[in-house]
Design a protein around this motif. Structure first.
Motif, PDB file in Angstrom:
ATOM      1  N   UNK A 129      37.936  36.624  33.628  1.00 22.72           N
ATOM      2  CA  UNK A 129      38.454  36.008  34.754  1.00 22.72           C
ATOM      3  C   UNK A 129      39.938  35.279  34.408  1.00 22.72           C
ATOM      4  N   UNK A 130      40.433  35.199  33.122  1.00 19.63           N
ATOM      5  CA  UNK A 130      41.479  35.423  32.921  1.00 19.63           C
ATOM      6  C   UNK A 130      42.408  36.547  32.173  1.00 19.63           C
ATOM      7  N   UNK A 131      42.984  37.193  33.000  1.00 13.84           N
ATOM      8  CA  UNK A 131      43.670  38.527  32.584  1.00 13.84           C
ATOM      9  C   UNK A 131      44.829  38.628  33.504  1.00 13.84           C
ATOM     10  N   UNK A 132      45.715  39.699  32.817  1.00 18.40           N
ATOM     11  CA  UNK A 132      47.078  40.032  33.702  1.00 18.40           C
ATOM     12  C   UNK A 132      46.821  40.000  35.114  1.00 18.40           C
ATOM     13  N   UNK A 133      45.632  40.630  35.535  1.00 20.29           N
ATOM     14  CA  UNK A 133      45.556  41.043  36.807  1.00 20.29           C
ATOM     15  C   UNK A 133      44.709  40.178  37.717  1.00 20.29           C
ATOM     16  N   UNK A 134      44.072  39.148  37.079  1.00 23.99           N
ATOM     17  CA  UNK A 134      43.260  38.365  37.762  1.00 23.99           C
ATOM     18  C   UNK A 134      43.621  37.771  39.008  1.00 23.99           C
ATOM     19  N   UNK A 135      44.959  37.841  39.180  1.00 25.89           N
ATOM     20  CA  UNK A 135      45.429  37.165  40.498  1.00 25.89           C
ATOM     21  C   UNK A 135      45.182  38.024  41.747  1.00 25.89           C
ATOM     22  N   UNK A 136      44.733  39.219  41.252  1.00 25.42           N
ATOM     23  CA  UNK A 136      44.421  40.409  42.445  1.00 25.42           C
ATOM     24  C   UNK A 136      43.190  40.282  42.819  1.00 25.42           C
ATOM     25  N   UNK A 137      42.030  39.593  42.160  1.00 26.27           N
ATOM     26  CA  UNK A 137      40.671  39.412  42.477  1.00 26.27           C
ATOM     27  C   UNK A 137      40.192  38.005  42.494  1.00 26.27           C
ATOM     28  N   UNK A 138      40.867  36.895  42.059  1.00 21.07           N
ATOM     29  CA  UNK A 138      40.653  35.836  41.979  1.00 21.07           C
ATOM     30  C   UNK A 138      41.143  34.838  43.277  1.00 21.07           C
ATOM     31  N   UNK A 139      40.271  34.783  44.161  1.00 18.82           N
ATOM     32  CA  UNK A 139      41.012  34.030  45.513  1.00 18.82           C
ATOM     33  C   UNK A 139      40.736  32.489  45.158  1.00 18.82           C
TER      34      UNK A 139
END
Length: 271
Positions: free
Chosen positions: A261-271
């Motif tokens: 849930x907290x990763x460098x790419x989380x912003x791509x799938x956490x809405x």
């Protein structure tokens, strides 16, 4: 009036934040697109042939702070060429690579001149780079290479690289997946390959050329976009060479159970 000033100040701060994020969300690139052919004049009349080098290289030149930019440039130089090119300008790197390739070709021809009838006198070297995703602080970069010596195809592969534009670090699977992710992702990859090809079973998949089905597993050769995570398997990795490259896109919904849930790419799938 006080309330109006506060509202205007809030809007101003939000606009500054928005444009600041937008400015730092993507990179600008220098493109070097160069094709050159060397004829076998130096080898004498006994050997005929040519060496063709075709390079399309994209090097980041702006869009992030200097420290991060330097890290990205150095890593891409090493992946595209080798460690001796780490501090080269893009144009100098391409020129140096072509010059070295032509020098090696001239030496090879002199050896081949002593072996009449050789069919290895033509060489083709190709490298191409593509930006798959360049937004939201993430860069997905594709590097493809092709080498042919005479009638023999020596190299034909694609490498995906993903970078965190906040730090300049290359993102690996353990940065984005929970521990123990491998079995689940392997299962999803096989399922998606069967869906993409209309196979009803793993047996049918194997009978249709995926002889190395045991190698279908997360392999660090992946890219990320807003759609999901794509893995690429090069010829002969999981299937017979004639089937070529296999690319498999796994959606973030399908991967939900193993994504951090907290990763460098989380912003791509956490809405």
């Amino acid at each position: 009036m006080k309330r109006l000033l506060v509202s205007l100040l809030t809007v101003f701060v939000m606009l500054v934040f928005f444009y600041s994020c937008k400015k730092n969300s993507s990179l600008e690139f220098q493109k070097v697109d160069y094709t050159k052919i060397l004829r076998s004049l130096d080898a004498g009349d006994s050997v005929n042939g040519y060496c063709k080098v075709d390079i399309q290289f994209l090097k980041p030149v702006a869009g992030v702070n200097e420290e991060v930019l330097s890290k990205l440039q150095q890593q891409l130089m090493v992946y595209a060429f080798d460690s001796s090119y780490i501090n080269y300008d893009a144009q100098l790197a391409v020129d140096t690579f072509i010059s070295g390739t032509f020098d090696a070709y001239a030496k090879h021809l002199k050896i081949r001149a002593k072996r009449p009838g050789s069919d290895m006198n033509n060489e083709e070297w190709s490298m191409n780079t593509v930006i798959l995703f360049n937004d939201m602080g993430i860069l997905s970069y594709e590097l493809s290479r092709y080498t042919k010596l005479g009638k023999f195809l020596v190299m034909n592969n694609t490498q995906y690289l993903v970078f965190d534009l906040g730090t300049g670090r290359k993102i690996i699977q353990r940065d984005i997946f929970e521990e123990g992710f491998e079995p689940r992702v392997s299962e999803l990859l096989k399922e998606q390959i069967m869906i993409d090809n209309g196979f009803d079973s793993e047996e049918q998949m194997i009978n249709n050329g995926y002889f190395f089905a045991m190698n279908i597993m997360p392999n660090e050769n992946f890219s990320v976009t807003e759609e999901g995570i794509s893995y690429v398997f090069n010829p002969d990795e999981i299937a017979v060479y004639s089937l070529g490259q296999t690319e498999v896109l796994l959606s973030y919904n399908a991967l939900a159970s193993v994504l951090k849930k907290e990763s460098p790419i989380a912003k791509l799938f956490v809405k």
